[in-house]
Design a protein around this motif. Sequence first.
Motif, PDB file in Angstrom:
ATOM      1  N   LYS A   4       0.830  -1.219   0.000  1.00  0.00           N
ATOM      2  CA  LYS A   4       0.000   0.000   0.000  1.00  0.00           C
ATOM      3  C   LYS A   4       0.863   1.267   0.000  1.00  0.00           C
ATOM      4  O   LYS A   4       0.531   2.249  -0.664  1.00  0.00           O
ATOM      5  CB  LYS A   4      -0.927  -0.042   1.219  1.00  0.00           C
ATOM      6  N   LYS A   5       1.969   1.251   0.747  1.00  0.00           N
ATOM      7  CA  LYS A   5       2.868   2.415   0.814  1.00  0.00           C
ATOM      8  C   LYS A   5       3.483   2.712  -0.555  1.00  0.00           C
ATOM      9  O   LYS A   5       3.631   3.868  -0.947  1.00  0.00           O
ATOM     10  CB  LYS A   5       3.978   2.189   1.849  1.00  0.00           C
ATOM     11  N   ASN A   6       3.825   1.660  -1.297  1.00  0.00           N
ATOM     12  CA  ASN A   6       4.390   1.828  -2.635  1.00  0.00           C
ATOM     13  C   ASN A   6       3.350   2.427  -3.589  1.00  0.00           C
ATOM     14  O   ASN A   6       3.667   3.311  -4.390  1.00  0.00           O
ATOM     15  CB  ASN A   6       4.913   0.488  -3.169  1.00  0.00           C
ATOM     16  N   ILE A   7       2.124   1.963  -3.470  1.00  0.00           N
ATOM     17  CA  ILE A   7       1.038   2.486  -4.307  1.00  0.00           C
ATOM     18  C   ILE A   7       0.807   3.961  -3.985  1.00  0.00           C
ATOM     19  O   ILE A   7       0.651   4.789  -4.884  1.00  0.00           O
ATOM     20  CB  ILE A   7      -0.250   1.657  -4.104  1.00  0.00           C
ATOM     21  N   GLU A   8       0.814   4.297  -2.701  1.00  0.00           N
ATOM     22  CA  GLU A   8       0.645   5.694  -2.289  1.00  0.00           C
ATOM     23  C   GLU A   8       1.776   6.560  -2.847  1.00  0.00           C
ATOM     24  O   GLU A   8       1.549   7.657  -3.345  1.00  0.00           O
ATOM     25  CB  GLU A   8       0.610   5.789  -0.766  1.00  0.00           C
ATOM     26  N   LYS A   9       3.005   6.059  -2.778  1.00  0.00           N
ATOM     27  CA  LYS A   9       4.169   6.793  -3.291  1.00  0.00           C
ATOM     28  C   LYS A   9       4.009   7.061  -4.793  1.00  0.00           C
ATOM     29  O   LYS A   9       4.249   8.174  -5.269  1.00  0.00           O
ATOM     30  CB  LYS A   9       5.447   5.998  -3.013  1.00  0.00           C
ATOM     31  N   SER A  28      -7.039   1.481  -0.797  1.00  0.00           N
ATOM     32  CA  SER A  28      -7.276   0.155  -0.213  1.00  0.00           C
ATOM     33  C   SER A  28      -6.804  -0.915  -1.196  1.00  0.00           C
ATOM     34  O   SER A  28      -6.852  -0.728  -2.412  1.00  0.00           O
ATOM     35  CB  SER A  28      -8.757  -0.041   0.120  1.00  0.00           C
ATOM     36  N   VAL A  29      -6.330  -2.018  -0.625  1.00  0.00           N
ATOM     37  CA  VAL A  29      -5.907  -3.170  -1.418  1.00  0.00           C
ATOM     38  C   VAL A  29      -6.593  -4.388  -0.825  1.00  0.00           C
ATOM     39  O   VAL A  29      -6.378  -4.730   0.329  1.00  0.00           O
ATOM     40  CB  VAL A  29      -4.370  -3.358  -1.382  1.00  0.00           C
ATOM     41  N   SER A  30      -7.452  -5.017  -1.607  1.00  0.00           N
ATOM     42  CA  SER A  30      -8.187  -6.183  -1.110  1.00  0.00           C
ATOM     43  C   SER A  30      -7.299  -7.428  -1.162  1.00  0.00           C
ATOM     44  O   SER A  30      -6.273  -7.439  -1.847  1.00  0.00           O
ATOM     45  CB  SER A  30      -9.444  -6.408  -1.957  1.00  0.00           C
ATOM     46  N   VAL A  34      -7.325  -6.125  -5.535  1.00  0.00           N
ATOM     47  CA  VAL A  34      -8.077  -5.033  -6.148  1.00  0.00           C
ATOM     48  C   VAL A  34      -7.630  -3.754  -5.439  1.00  0.00           C
ATOM     49  O   VAL A  34      -7.835  -3.595  -4.233  1.00  0.00           O
ATOM     50  CB  VAL A  34      -9.605  -5.220  -6.006  1.00  0.00           C
ATOM     51  N   ILE A  35      -6.981  -2.882  -6.196  1.00  0.00           N
ATOM     52  CA  ILE A  35      -6.467  -1.623  -5.656  1.00  0.00           C
ATOM     53  C   ILE A  35      -7.485  -0.532  -5.944  1.00  0.00           C
ATOM     54  O   ILE A  35      -7.884  -0.350  -7.097  1.00  0.00           O
ATOM     55  CB  ILE A  35      -5.129  -1.236  -6.326  1.00  0.00           C
ATOM     56  N   GLN A  67       2.897  -9.966  -9.824  1.00  0.00           N
ATOM     57  CA  GLN A  67       1.614 -10.124  -9.145  1.00  0.00           C
ATOM     58  C   GLN A  67       0.524  -9.429  -9.950  1.00  0.00           C
ATOM     59  O   GLN A  67       0.644  -8.252 -10.279  1.00  0.00           O
ATOM     60  CB  GLN A  67       1.698  -9.514  -7.745  1.00  0.00           C
ATOM     61  N   ASP A  68      -0.545 -10.177 -10.288  1.00  0.00           N
ATOM     62  CA  ASP A  68      -1.640  -9.587 -11.054  1.00  0.00           C
ATOM     63  C   ASP A  68      -2.510  -8.739 -10.124  1.00  0.00           C
ATOM     64  O   ASP A  68      -2.612  -9.021  -8.932  1.00  0.00           O
ATOM     65  CB  ASP A  68      -2.477 -10.686 -11.711  1.00  0.00           C
ATOM     66  N   PHE A  69      -3.126  -7.687 -10.682  1.00  0.00           N
ATOM     67  CA  PHE A  69      -3.954  -6.795  -9.871  1.00  0.00           C
ATOM     68  C   PHE A  69      -5.005  -6.114 -10.740  1.00  0.00           C
ATOM     69  O   PHE A  69      -4.908  -6.095 -11.963  1.00  0.00           O
ATOM     70  CB  PHE A  69      -3.088  -5.737  -9.167  1.00  0.00           C
TER      71      PHE A  69
END
Length: 160
Positions: A4-9, A28-30, A34-35, A67-69
């Motif tokens: 989540k921190k990487n996605i926020e960055k 959020s990451v389920s 699912v982001i 990793q698929d998302f």
Amino acid sequence: MLNKKNIEKLALERIDELDKGLFIVDISVSPKNVIQVELDCEEGNVAILDCVSVSRNIEHNLDREEQDFELQVSSAGLDKPFRVLKQYYKNIGNEVKVLLKEKNQSLEGVLTHADDQGIKLETTTKERLEGKKKKVTVVQEHEFTYDEIKETKIIISFKK
């Protein structure tokens, strides 16, 4: 598991590049990867192109081979309660509905102030005062800390 921190960055990188007053309301990451990234804007609305731009920066910097998302970037939405302090700042001067934790009491009024400690809400009611035949307009200011508030939503009105 996606970080989540990487996605926020990655989202903040693009938000800073765009320099349009965008801010993150929620990420959020389920468990099924699912982001969901929700954005808002200090003034005005979040444009679709802004969501696309933030989405592309996240997607191009994450490895689907590893990793698929699924990625969803959207605006916070008018129907959702405020979740960050910047949403309160943005809506000073607007009509809001505040639902209090105590007794599920709610008040509607104009948000006149917001800071780190809480908010001020100005309500207007018509009341019959003793000795008066007609109802008079009574304006009251209420102060609440964020601990007292269950949720705050903007009131959508089409009359002006």
